[in-house]
Design a protein around this motif. Structure first.
Motif, PDB file in Angstrom:
ATOM      1  N   ASP A   1      37.840  33.235  42.286  1.00 39.49           N
ATOM      2  CA  ASP A   1      36.919  33.890  43.227  1.00 39.49           C
ATOM      3  C   ASP A   1      36.440  32.881  44.265  1.00 39.49           C
ATOM      4  N   ARG A   2      36.067  31.706  43.809  1.00 40.36           N
ATOM      5  CA  ARG A   2      35.576  30.658  44.714  1.00 40.36           C
ATOM      6  C   ARG A   2      36.690  30.235  45.671  1.00 40.36           C
ATOM      7  N   LEU A   3      37.901  30.090  45.141  1.00 45.55           N
ATOM      8  CA  LEU A   3      39.045  29.688  45.962  1.00 45.55           C
ATOM      9  C   LEU A   3      39.358  30.751  47.010  1.00 45.55           C
ATOM     10  N   ARG A   4      39.291  32.016  46.617  1.00 42.55           N
ATOM     11  CA  ARG A   4      39.572  33.103  47.552  1.00 42.55           C
ATOM     12  C   ARG A   4      38.544  33.134  48.681  1.00 42.55           C
ATOM     13  N   LYS A   5      37.291  32.899  48.339  1.00 38.64           N
ATOM     14  CA  LYS A   5      36.244  32.920  49.354  1.00 38.64           C
ATOM     15  C   LYS A   5      36.425  31.782  50.352  1.00 38.64           C
ATOM     16  N   LYS A   6      36.868  30.634  49.866  1.00 35.95           N
ATOM     17  CA  LYS A   6      37.021  29.467  50.733  1.00 35.95           C
ATOM     18  C   LYS A   6      38.344  29.462  51.470  1.00 35.95           C
ATOM     19  N   ARG A   7      39.393  29.911  50.780  1.00 37.17           N
ATOM     20  CA  ARG A   7      40.729  29.871  51.361  1.00 37.17           C
ATOM     21  C   ARG A   7      41.454  31.170  51.033  1.00 37.17           C
TER      22      ARG A   7
ATOM     23  N   GLU B   1      39.589  40.158  34.863  1.00 39.20           N
ATOM     24  CA  GLU B   1      38.867  41.029  35.775  1.00 39.20           C
ATOM     25  C   GLU B   1      39.085  40.522  37.195  1.00 39.20           C
ATOM     26  N   SER B   2      39.407  41.446  38.091  1.00 41.77           N
ATOM     27  CA  SER B   2      39.790  41.034  39.434  1.00 41.77           C
ATOM     28  C   SER B   2      38.652  41.069  40.444  1.00 41.77           C
ATOM     29  N   GLU B   3      37.598  41.768  40.170  1.00 40.50           N
ATOM     30  CA  GLU B   3      36.522  41.908  41.161  1.00 40.50           C
ATOM     31  C   GLU B   3      35.390  40.921  40.869  1.00 40.50           C
TER      32      GLU B   3
ATOM     33  N   THR C   1      36.280  31.259  33.362  1.00 35.86           N
ATOM     34  CA  THR C   1      36.336  30.124  34.281  1.00 35.86           C
ATOM     35  C   THR C   1      37.443  30.314  35.307  1.00 35.86           C
ATOM     36  N   LYS C   2      38.589  30.752  34.851  1.00 40.72           N
ATOM     37  CA  LYS C   2      39.708  31.003  35.774  1.00 40.72           C
ATOM     38  C   LYS C   2      39.301  32.038  36.808  1.00 40.72           C
ATOM     39  N   SER C   3      38.673  33.100  36.355  1.00 39.58           N
ATOM     40  CA  SER C   3      38.263  34.174  37.255  1.00 39.58           C
ATOM     41  C   SER C   3      37.255  33.672  38.288  1.00 39.58           C
ATOM     42  N   ARG C   4      36.226  32.944  37.829  1.00 34.18           N
ATOM     43  CA  ARG C   4      35.212  32.439  38.746  1.00 34.18           C
ATOM     44  C   ARG C   4      35.808  31.419  39.725  1.00 34.18           C
ATOM     45  N   SER C   5      36.709  30.583  39.231  1.00 35.49           N
ATOM     46  CA  SER C   5      37.334  29.565  40.079  1.00 35.49           C
ATOM     47  C   SER C   5      38.206  30.212  41.149  1.00 35.49           C
TER      48      SER C   5
END
Length: 193
Positions: A86-92, A184-186, A80-84
């Motif tokens: 990822d979403r945050l990085r894409k938006k901001r 996982e970072s990617e 969940t942390k990773s997916r969240s």
């Protein structure tokens, strides 16, 4: 929340195709997943989307869970942390370190404290796997806030050696399988190679 044993039994049933087991698993763990995501994203709708993505991934890639690496809750929390993020990085894109900011916030929720504790254990375990001098230099620099000069004096080594110990130590930490498999970072996808 159910016990880890209940979760493991549900995962086994899900793997065997049980829709009822998936629904039960979802109801049992949705609050954890949603709260972690909401604490990171600060957006109800985004947190719901990420939560559904996490459970879809559980359903589609259930074989990725490895009980030797931690509890089902830990696995879900890290995913969940990773997916969240990822979403945050894409938006901001400028807020890559948002999780660290949130963990410093005075209003830490139980889920963020759990996630913080999980990360701490992963890092401590990874530190135990690197050479002693590298570990000492990293702990003194990153956890105690000592300058490289102070570390050189304490460890009775040249300044250049301390910088090398820290650099090699960080490289060794990046190679730790426990960190690579859990954080996982990617976008949660393992790198080929």
């Amino acid at each position: 929340m159910g016990t880890n044993q209940e979760s493991l039994q549900l995962l086994q049933k899900i793997q065997n195709g049980s829709r009822l087991a998936f629904d039960t698993f979802y109801k049992m763990h949705y609050p954890l997943v949603f709260n972690i995501s909401l604490n990171i994203l600060k957006d109800h709708s985004e947190a719901e989307d990420v939560s559904h993505d996490v459970f879809l991934e559980v359903f589609q890639k259930i074989e990725h869970y490895d009980a030797t690496k931690g509890s089902v809750r830990s696995w879900l929390a890290v995913m969940t942390k990773s997916r969240s993020l990822d979403r945050l990085r894409k938006k901001r894109p400028l807020l890559i370190n948002r999780l660290e900011y949130l963990l410093k916030d005075e209003e830490k929720g139980a889920d963020l404290q759990f996630l913080s504790e999980l990360q701490r254990h992963l890092i401590v375990d990874a530190l135990k796997q690197i050479p002693t001098e590298q570990r000492e230099a990293i702990i003194r620099s990153y956890f105690r806030g000592e300058t490289h000069s102070e570390i050189a004096t304490t460890m009775d080594k040249p300044l250049g050696s301390i910088k090398s110990l820290i650099r090699y130590g960080l490289n060794n930490l990046r190679k730790q399988k426990s960190l690579l498999n859990w954080v996982e970072s990617e976008g949660g996808k393992k790198k080929n190679g």
